[in-house]
Enzyme design. Structure first.
Site, PDB file in Angstrom:
ATOM      1  N   ALA A   1      55.706  41.717  47.789  1.00  0.00           N
ATOM      2  CA  ALA A   1      54.194  41.348  47.145  1.00  0.00           C
ATOM      3  C   ALA A   1      53.770  42.735  46.886  1.00  0.00           C
ATOM      4  O   ALA A   1      53.628  43.337  47.756  1.00  0.00           O
ATOM      5  CB  ALA A   1      53.461  40.344  47.518  1.00  0.00           C
ATOM      6  N   PRO A   2      53.364  42.957  45.756  1.00  0.00           N
ATOM      7  CA  PRO A   2      52.463  44.041  45.467  1.00  0.00           C
ATOM      8  C   PRO A   2      51.131  44.187  46.337  1.00  0.00           C
ATOM      9  O   PRO A   2      50.454  43.283  46.781  1.00  0.00           O
ATOM     10  CB  PRO A   2      52.049  43.978  44.084  1.00  0.00           C
ATOM     11  CG  PRO A   2      53.065  43.217  43.274  1.00  0.00           C
ATOM     12  CD  PRO A   2      53.467  42.076  44.541  1.00  0.00           C
ATOM     13  N   GLY A   3      50.709  45.519  46.575  1.00  0.00           N
ATOM     14  CA  GLY A   3      49.397  45.564  47.308  1.00  0.00           C
ATOM     15  C   GLY A   3      49.714  46.181  48.691  1.00  0.00           C
ATOM     16  O   GLY A   3      50.783  46.617  49.132  1.00  0.00           O
ATOM     17  N   ILE A   4      48.622  46.220  49.404  1.00  0.00           N
ATOM     18  CA  ILE A   4      48.886  47.022  50.747  1.00  0.00           C
ATOM     19  C   ILE A   4      49.475  46.359  51.833  1.00  0.00           C
ATOM     20  O   ILE A   4      48.891  44.927  51.883  1.00  0.00           O
ATOM     21  CB  ILE A   4      47.248  47.400  51.408  1.00  0.00           C
ATOM     22  CG1 ILE A   4      46.663  48.583  50.550  1.00  0.00           C
ATOM     23  CG2 ILE A   4      47.488  47.863  52.972  1.00  0.00           C
ATOM     24  CD1 ILE A   4      45.298  48.816  50.738  1.00  0.00           C
ATOM     25  N   LYS A   5      50.519  46.611  52.534  1.00  0.00           N
ATOM     26  CA  LYS A   5      51.236  45.718  53.234  1.00  0.00           C
ATOM     27  C   LYS A   5      50.417  45.247  54.438  1.00  0.00           C
ATOM     28  O   LYS A   5      49.557  46.047  55.186  1.00  0.00           O
ATOM     29  CB  LYS A   5      52.391  46.519  53.830  1.00  0.00           C
ATOM     30  CG  LYS A   5      53.660  46.650  52.613  1.00  0.00           C
ATOM     31  CD  LYS A   5      54.806  47.077  53.225  1.00  0.00           C
ATOM     32  CE  LYS A   5      55.685  47.435  51.913  1.00  0.00           C
ATOM     33  NZ  LYS A   5      56.865  48.457  52.354  1.00  0.00           N
ATOM     34  N   GLY A   6      50.457  44.144  55.108  1.00  0.00           N
ATOM     35  CA  GLY A   6      49.578  43.623  55.941  1.00  0.00           C
ATOM     36  C   GLY A   6      50.422  43.953  57.409  1.00  0.00           C
ATOM     37  O   GLY A   6      51.563  44.259  57.564  1.00  0.00           O
ATOM     38  N   LEU A   7      49.431  43.745  58.491  1.00  0.00           N
ATOM     39  CA  LEU A   7      49.745  44.050  59.822  1.00  0.00           C
ATOM     40  C   LEU A   7      50.639  43.116  60.444  1.00  0.00           C
ATOM     41  O   LEU A   7      51.169  43.464  61.513  1.00  0.00           O
ATOM     42  CB  LEU A   7      48.718  44.808  60.505  1.00  0.00           C
ATOM     43  CG  LEU A   7      47.584  45.921  60.014  1.00  0.00           C
ATOM     44  CD1 LEU A   7      46.433  46.168  60.945  1.00  0.00           C
ATOM     45  CD2 LEU A   7      48.767  47.136  60.061  1.00  0.00           C
TER      46      LEU A   7
ATOM     47  N   LYS B   1      54.606  33.645  52.675  1.00  0.00           N
ATOM     48  CA  LYS B   1      53.968  34.671  53.889  1.00  0.00           C
ATOM     49  C   LYS B   1      54.705  34.510  55.184  1.00  0.00           C
ATOM     50  O   LYS B   1      54.793  32.886  55.581  1.00  0.00           O
ATOM     51  CB  LYS B   1      52.512  34.754  53.994  1.00  0.00           C
ATOM     52  CG  LYS B   1      51.852  34.525  52.713  1.00  0.00           C
ATOM     53  CD  LYS B   1      50.335  34.390  52.659  1.00  0.00           C
ATOM     54  CE  LYS B   1      49.588  35.251  53.589  1.00  0.00           C
ATOM     55  NZ  LYS B   1      48.120  35.134  53.697  1.00  0.00           N
TER      56      LYS B   1
ATOM     57  N   ASP C   1      44.151  27.685  50.381  1.00  0.00           N
ATOM     58  CA  ASP C   1      44.699  26.311  51.148  1.00  0.00           C
ATOM     59  C   ASP C   1      46.189  26.835  51.127  1.00  0.00           C
ATOM     60  O   ASP C   1      47.053  27.639  50.344  1.00  0.00           O
ATOM     61  CB  ASP C   1      44.986  25.095  50.326  1.00  0.00           C
ATOM     62  CG  ASP C   1      45.346  24.073  51.282  1.00  0.00           C
ATOM     63  OD1 ASP C   1      45.316  24.308  52.402  1.00  0.00           O
ATOM     64  OD2 ASP C   1      45.661  22.835  50.726  1.00  0.00           O
TER      65      ASP C   1
END
Length: 607
Positions: A342-348, A363, A396
């Site tokens: 997914a585009p965007g800043i990668k989560g930790l 996710k 949700d």
């Protein structure tokens, strides 16, 4: 997810003993499963009936408890059904593969026969799948055992009393038709002034329709038979039919501090109705005998909203999951793009991917995480949000296990990410990559990306929405924890929604503090805090450090939401929550409320 398996003869673990092939056994198993479902649905209806009586009493905390308890009902009833099958029929034991091959297709055929005159066949089929999948290992059952596609049609199904009522205003008059529409819900509370409210509804309708609007011979009001309850509001849901055209409408009915009712507004059009059924709001409680009839009606009001989300918003989240999976399979059949990161800043903590042509994100929890928190804790955070009032500001999620994705549709870059960051969560089976556990949410534009691309007007709207989202979460006793822009998303309706639950906490569990003044010049220059910091301490003054580096964003934030940087604001909200006050959170703009048309208004209650 259904998988094709080898034949029992090819399996060295297969039990060669003669299975019990009594002709009555499949029918008895089918009846036991259906009895488990009927108990589940009966309790679900009882919850909805209790919601009405608690609404009439103004027991808002009781309504929240009902909504929370109902979410757990399904898994409890599945567990009970599995225990019964294991104890009465010895199902689920190891070494039963030959018996299962013979038994389950016959159980399914008997079950379909039992559903011929059933009022909730689609829900009963999903319950059957849940029970079957709890007994049989994923790699061991095949499509003949469960309902991959519906076995019983619900197209024309309805209760003996139709699910919606019809009123003919050109025959009896508009005021009598509207009055009778309200009376028929049988609310056991007086109204503040129902004639005044009906006049306001008529005035709002006249404003909505263009000048010279002509009422046709088929002019009618069609209204679902029962009210939709959530938090402190009851919602009348209907449609205006004229010359074959449909106009959706909803009327929120609220209760003042003296226990009297009033119509708070009337909402016209699909966009307003969709806001009520937004994926970031908790589920409605509705007493209905035939849910599919309600879903068909709602689908005419919101034609772009998938049935999976409509069932979910009616409280049938397992049915929503079933329909979502069918929609995904159908979409994969008629598309050819690839699942990508997914585009965007990668989560930790979470690895997120998407299919560009499909409006959802997938996710999963990473094995290699940038935070020292366990997988079990992260899962508990998602459960916390699932069972909590999301106030229209927290997304949700559908939770799945053992989900196969076709290898030829997964981008190599995504495969590399999965293998690097979540190797324990994937396995390869033939032509599929199976993900052991994941969450699925509606896709949104990450707020940090939205702000980078927004013009001045859109930027201000986003900042206002961001602050409103936090304040409405606070009203539901929820602190987002990590308030960075990247953890919020902009929906296609222009609402900001929070979707990162790693650090959520109850407001009442936090200790909001002001930063004490430095004791010395050395304290002021120090890179380390000169004051003690406890595990639950929160310093709102620090929010601006990581949120407001952009001068244009800072100006807008301070204009609309400077109070979020003041510990006093948070402490006051804590006090109200601890005193049992439920602040108002309306799923429609304040400007639409009838109170703005009146010189004196009833005491507001939250919708």
């Amino acid at each position: 997810m259904p998988q094709t398996r080898s034949s029992p003869a090819e399996d060295p673990r297969a039990d060669r003993s003669a299975p019990d092939r009594s002709a009555d056994r499949p029918a008895a198993v089918a009846q036991a499963i259906l009895a488990g479902f009927d108990r589940h649905f009966g309790l679900t209806r009882y919850i909805a009936q209790q919601a009405k009586s608690r609404y009439e009493r103004g027991d808002w905390h009781g309504i929240r408890r009902l909504a929370r308890d109902r979410i757990a009902f399904y898994d409890q009833r599945v567990h009970e059904a599995v225990e019964r099958l294991e104890s009465e029929f010895a199902l689920g034991q190891r070494g039963q593969r030959m018996a299962d091959d013979w038994l389950w297709p016959r159980v399914k055929r008997n079950y379909v026969a039992l559903l011929a005159d059933h009022r909730q066949p689609e829900l009963a089929e999903t319950f059957f799948n849940s029970v079957c999948c709890n007994i049989l290992h994923r790699s061991y059952f095949h499509n003949g055992f469960i309902f991959v596609r519906p076995g019983v049609s619900t197209e024309y199904l309805d209760a003996d009393r139709p699910s919606w009522r019809v009123y003919y205003p050109l025959t009896v008059g508009w005021r009598p038709a509207l009055r009778q529409m309200i009376i028929d819900f049988g609310l056991a509370c007086p109204f503040v002034d129902i004639e005044r409210d009906l006049s306001l509804v008529q005035a709002a309708a006249r404003e909505h329709f263009p000048p010279g609007f002509v009422y046709a011979a088929d002019c009618q009001l069609q209204v679902l038979r029962t009210l939709f309850f959530r938090n402190k509001g009851a919602y009348l849901i209907g449609r205006f039919v004229n010359d074959g055209e449909l106009l959706p409408f909803a009327v929120p009915i609220l209760r003042d501090s003296q226990g009297r009712l009033y119509l708070d507004t009337v909402l016209f059009g699909s966009e307003r109705i969709e806001a009520l059924f937004n994926f970031a709001r908790a589920y409605f409680m509705v007493d209905m005998d035939v849910p599919s009839a309600y879903v068909r009606f709602l689908k005419t009001l919101m034609p772009t909203k998938p049935e999976s989300e409509l069932y979910t918003m009616l409280g049938f989240h397992k049915q929503g999951k079933t329909l979502f999976y069918r929609d995904l399979l159908q979409h994969l059949k008629y598309s050819h793009d690839h699942f990508i990161v997914a585009p965007g800043i990668k989560g930790l903590v979470m690895l997120v991917f998407t299919l560009p042509s499909f409006p959802y994100v997938f996710k999963l929890i990473k094995d290699k995480r940038g935070k020292e928190i366990s997988r079990e804790f992260i899962q508990s955070q998602y459960q916390l949000v699932k069972f909590h009032d999301r106030a229209g500001r927290m997304a949700d999620t559908w939770e799945y296990s053992g989900v196969p994705f076709p290898k030829d549709r997964v981008d190599p870059g995504l495969v590399a990410e999965l293998k690097e960051f979540a190797p324990s969560q994937i396995e390869e089976e033939g032509d599929s990559i199976v993900i052991r556990h994941l969450y699925i949410e509606r896709r949104m534009v990450p707020l940090n990306i939205y702000l980078e691309q927004a013009d001045d007007a859109d930027r201000e709207h986003a900042i206002v929405e961001y602050g409103d989202a936090i304040k409405q979460m606070v009203a539901a006793n929820m602190f987002p924890g990590d308030m960075l822009w990247k953890n919020f998303g902009m929906t296609r309706q222009g609402r900001v929604v929070f979707y990162d639950y790693d650090e959520v906490a109850y407001i009442t569990d936090c200790n909001f503090r002001r930063i004490p003044p430095p004791r010395t010049p050395e304290d002021e220059m120090s890179a380390e805090p000169w004051y003690s910091v406890g595990p639950h301490d929160v310093f709102p003054e620090e929010f601006g450090t990581f949120l407001l580096g952009n001068p244009r964003v800072r100006e807008l934030f301070m204009k609309h939401h400077a109070d979020l940087l003041d510990a006093g604001y948070w402490q006051e909200r804590q006090r109200r929550i601890r005193e049992g006050v439920l602040d108002d959170v309306f799923p429609y703009p304040e400007t639409l409320r009838f109170r703005n048309r009146l010189p004196a208004q009833p005491s507001a209650q939250a919708a």
